[in-house]
Motif scaffolding. Structure first.
Motif, PDB file in Angstrom:
ATOM      1  N   GLY A  35     -73.054  34.622  31.185  1.00 56.35           N
ATOM      2  CA  GLY A  35     -73.040  35.450  32.388  1.00 56.35           C
ATOM      3  C   GLY A  35     -71.630  35.620  32.936  1.00 56.35           C
ATOM      4  N   GLU A  36     -71.540  36.258  34.089  1.00 60.41           N
ATOM      5  CA  GLU A  36     -70.231  36.455  34.737  1.00 60.41           C
ATOM      6  C   GLU A  36     -70.364  36.219  36.224  1.00 60.41           C
ATOM      7  OE1 GLU A  36     -68.297  40.217  34.013  1.00 60.41           O
ATOM      8  OE2 GLU A  36     -68.796  40.009  31.876  1.00 60.41           O
ATOM      9  N   ILE A 299     -87.769  25.004  45.950  1.00 58.80           N
ATOM     10  CA  ILE A 299     -86.748  24.805  44.916  1.00 58.80           C
ATOM     11  C   ILE A 299     -85.484  25.578  45.314  1.00 58.80           C
ATOM     12  CG2 ILE A 299     -86.185  25.043  42.460  1.00 58.80           C
ATOM     13  CD1 ILE A 299     -89.163  25.150  41.848  1.00 58.80           C
ATOM     14  N   GLY A 300     -84.356  24.927  45.204  1.00 61.05           N
ATOM     15  CA  GLY A 300     -83.058  25.594  45.379  1.00 61.05           C
ATOM     16  C   GLY A 300     -82.285  25.491  44.088  1.00 61.05           C
ATOM     17  N   VAL A 301     -81.705  26.601  43.657  1.00 55.77           N
ATOM     18  CA  VAL A 301     -80.921  26.617  42.412  1.00 55.77           C
ATOM     19  C   VAL A 301     -79.573  27.246  42.715  1.00 55.77           C
ATOM     20  CG1 VAL A 301     -80.803  27.594  40.074  1.00 55.77           C
ATOM     21  CG2 VAL A 301     -83.001  26.863  40.976  1.00 55.77           C
ATOM     22  N   PHE A 302     -78.548  26.763  42.024  1.00 56.41           N
ATOM     23  CA  PHE A 302     -77.217  27.387  42.148  1.00 56.41           C
ATOM     24  C   PHE A 302     -76.589  27.464  40.768  1.00 56.41           C
ATOM     25  CE2 PHE A 302     -72.544  26.484  42.777  1.00 56.41           C
ATOM     26  CZ  PHE A 302     -72.207  27.765  43.157  1.00 56.41           C
ATOM     27  N   GLY A 303     -76.193  28.653  40.385  1.00 57.52           N
ATOM     28  CA  GLY A 303     -75.488  28.862  39.111  1.00 57.52           C
ATOM     29  C   GLY A 303     -74.753  30.188  39.215  1.00 57.52           C
ATOM     30  N   PRO A 304     -73.446  30.162  39.499  1.00 59.80           N
ATOM     31  CA  PRO A 304     -72.751  31.408  39.843  1.00 59.80           C
ATOM     32  C   PRO A 304     -72.554  32.415  38.712  1.00 59.80           C
ATOM     33  CG  PRO A 304     -71.293  29.495  40.094  1.00 59.80           C
ATOM     34  CD  PRO A 304     -72.615  28.963  39.675  1.00 59.80           C
ATOM     35  N   ALA A 305     -72.766  32.008  37.456  1.00 59.70           N
ATOM     36  CA  ALA A 305     -72.669  33.011  36.389  1.00 59.70           C
ATOM     37  C   ALA A 305     -73.923  33.887  36.438  1.00 59.70           C
ATOM     38  CB  ALA A 305     -72.567  32.314  35.035  1.00 59.70           C
ATOM     39  N   GLY A 310     -77.544  40.756  38.385  1.00 63.08           N
ATOM     40  CA  GLY A 310     -76.954  40.065  39.528  1.00 63.08           C
ATOM     41  C   GLY A 310     -77.656  38.766  39.885  1.00 63.08           C
ATOM     42  N   ASN A 311     -78.542  38.278  38.998  1.00 59.58           N
ATOM     43  CA  ASN A 311     -79.220  36.993  39.233  1.00 59.58           C
ATOM     44  C   ASN A 311     -78.556  35.901  38.402  1.00 59.58           C
ATOM     45  OD1 ASN A 311     -81.409  37.953  40.913  1.00 59.58           O
ATOM     46  ND2 ASN A 311     -82.262  38.931  39.093  1.00 59.58           N
ATOM     47  N   SER A 312     -78.598  34.669  38.891  1.00 57.55           N
ATOM     48  CA  SER A 312     -78.009  33.546  38.161  1.00 57.55           C
ATOM     49  C   SER A 312     -78.628  33.462  36.760  1.00 57.55           C
ATOM     50  CB  SER A 312     -78.302  32.250  38.926  1.00 57.55           C
ATOM     51  OG  SER A 312     -77.953  31.148  38.130  1.00 57.55           O
TER      52      SER A 312
END
Ligand code: DON
Length: 331
Positions: A35-36, A299-305, A310-312
């Motif tokens: 991803g980006e 649930i919380g998720v974080f993944g900036p790519a 436009g979704n993680s």
């Protein structure tokens, strides 16, 4: 028997689930390279593409934290769920639904084209930018800080602390906001806005710049899973009707123009943001077999790519995997 679920003689314990989630996070972290990170807001380019973290908070008190759970990030579009909820609490549901619809668009969140092409009587939903900016114009208050105060108060009740505004992100967002300004001017011209345009946009940029962690998102998710009630204090923080409406919108419109696929393959209400956050809500479910988090969880998720919608990219895959293994789908 699904992997990670209990059988007759396996008790579901936190440690047991933790090991599975740690493995899954390590596996999907490798896919962040596909991803980006978002770049249209300059400061978001500084995010670490490899980050991936998740918190799962169960109604039964079970907590799983895995990966980069301590990295704060800005809430971005996930804030649209909260401002819509606050708008409904201030003005009532029917007032809000007279001004923003509840239909998915199938277009990008910041599309301008469809506003004009489809001759809307109101923006399609509160989670596209046109709808969210309209919601900001409706919020009570004469300044952006006054408009956002009830949202901060609600967050404080849900999280147990008052989250901060990331001023650098706010300024970067404000200074690179040509498209949102264009949407704002279109809304002004068509008579949708109920407050001054600049104050409305300032409110929108500020709400997107609130800093949170995956644990914060999981807490909010858990309250939504309980139809607005805090399962610990039993306080109703969000009216039931409003919480249920927010979840319906999350399911149909929460993941941009990938909402249909997310509903089909993951099957829970969710909302994402361009900094890589995702909030997902798993309400209590009825199944014959014993399953992890059967009483519901946030649930919380974080993944900036991010993927091309436009979704993680890794966040979606991780959620899809967990939902399949633990049968989280509401369907
Ligand atoms: O409007 C923007 O560009 C951002 N501040 C929020 C974008 C976002 O997270 C995606 N919106 N659905």
């Amino acid at each position: 028997m699904v992997q990670g679920a209990a059988n007759w003689n396996t008790e579901i314990t936190e440690d047991w689930l933790q090991n599975y989630v740690d493995d899954w996070v390590s596996f999907y972290r490798k896919q962040t390279s596909e991803g980006e990170v978002a770049s249209y807001i300059p400061i978001l380019k500084e995010a670490n593409q490899d980050h991936l973290g998740i918190t799962i908070l169960g109604n039964n008190g079970m907590t799983i934290n895995s990966g980069d759970v301590d990295v704060p990030f800005t809430i971005q579009s996930i804030s649209k769920v909260l401002s819509f909820i606050v708008g409904c609490m201030e003005r009532g549901v029917s007032y809000m639904l007279d001004r923003v619809d509840v239909e998915p668009t199938g277009e990008a969140f910041n599309s301008i084209m469809h506003l004009e092409m489809r001759q809307l009587k109101k923006p399609f939903n509160p989670f596209i930018n046109a709808g969210a900016i309209t919601v900001c114009s409706i919020l009570d208050g004469k300044t952006s800080d006054e408009k956002l105060e009830p949202l901060f108060e609600l967050l404080e009740k849900m999280l147990g602390y008052r989250p901060a505004l990331n001023v650098d992100v706010y300024e970067s967002e404000r200074d690179s906001s040509m498209r949102n300004r264009a949407i704002g001017y279109y809304l002004l011209e068509t008579g949708y806005l109920e407050s001054d345009l600049n104050i409305t946009l300032e409110t929108y940029f500020k709400q997107c710049s609130i800093e949170v962690t995956v644990e914060d998102l999981a807490k909010i998710g858990m309250i939504l899973a309980n139809d607005g009630e805090d399962p610990n204090s039993r306080d109703e923080l969000i009216p039931r009707q409003v919480a249920r409406l927010a979840k319906a919108l999350m399911l149909t419109c929460g993941m941009y123009d990938a909402s249909g696929k997310f509903a089909a393959y993951v099957g829970v209400p969710a909302k994402s943001g361009v900094s890589g956050g995702i909030i997902a809500v798993s309400p209590p479910r009825v199944r014959e077999e014993e399953l992890p988090f059967i009483d519901g969880c946030g649930i919380g998720v974080f993944g900036p790519a991010l993927d091309d919608k436009g979704n993680s990219i890794a966040g979606i895959k991780l959620l899809r995997h967990i939902a399949k293994q633990w049968d989280l789908s509401i369907f």
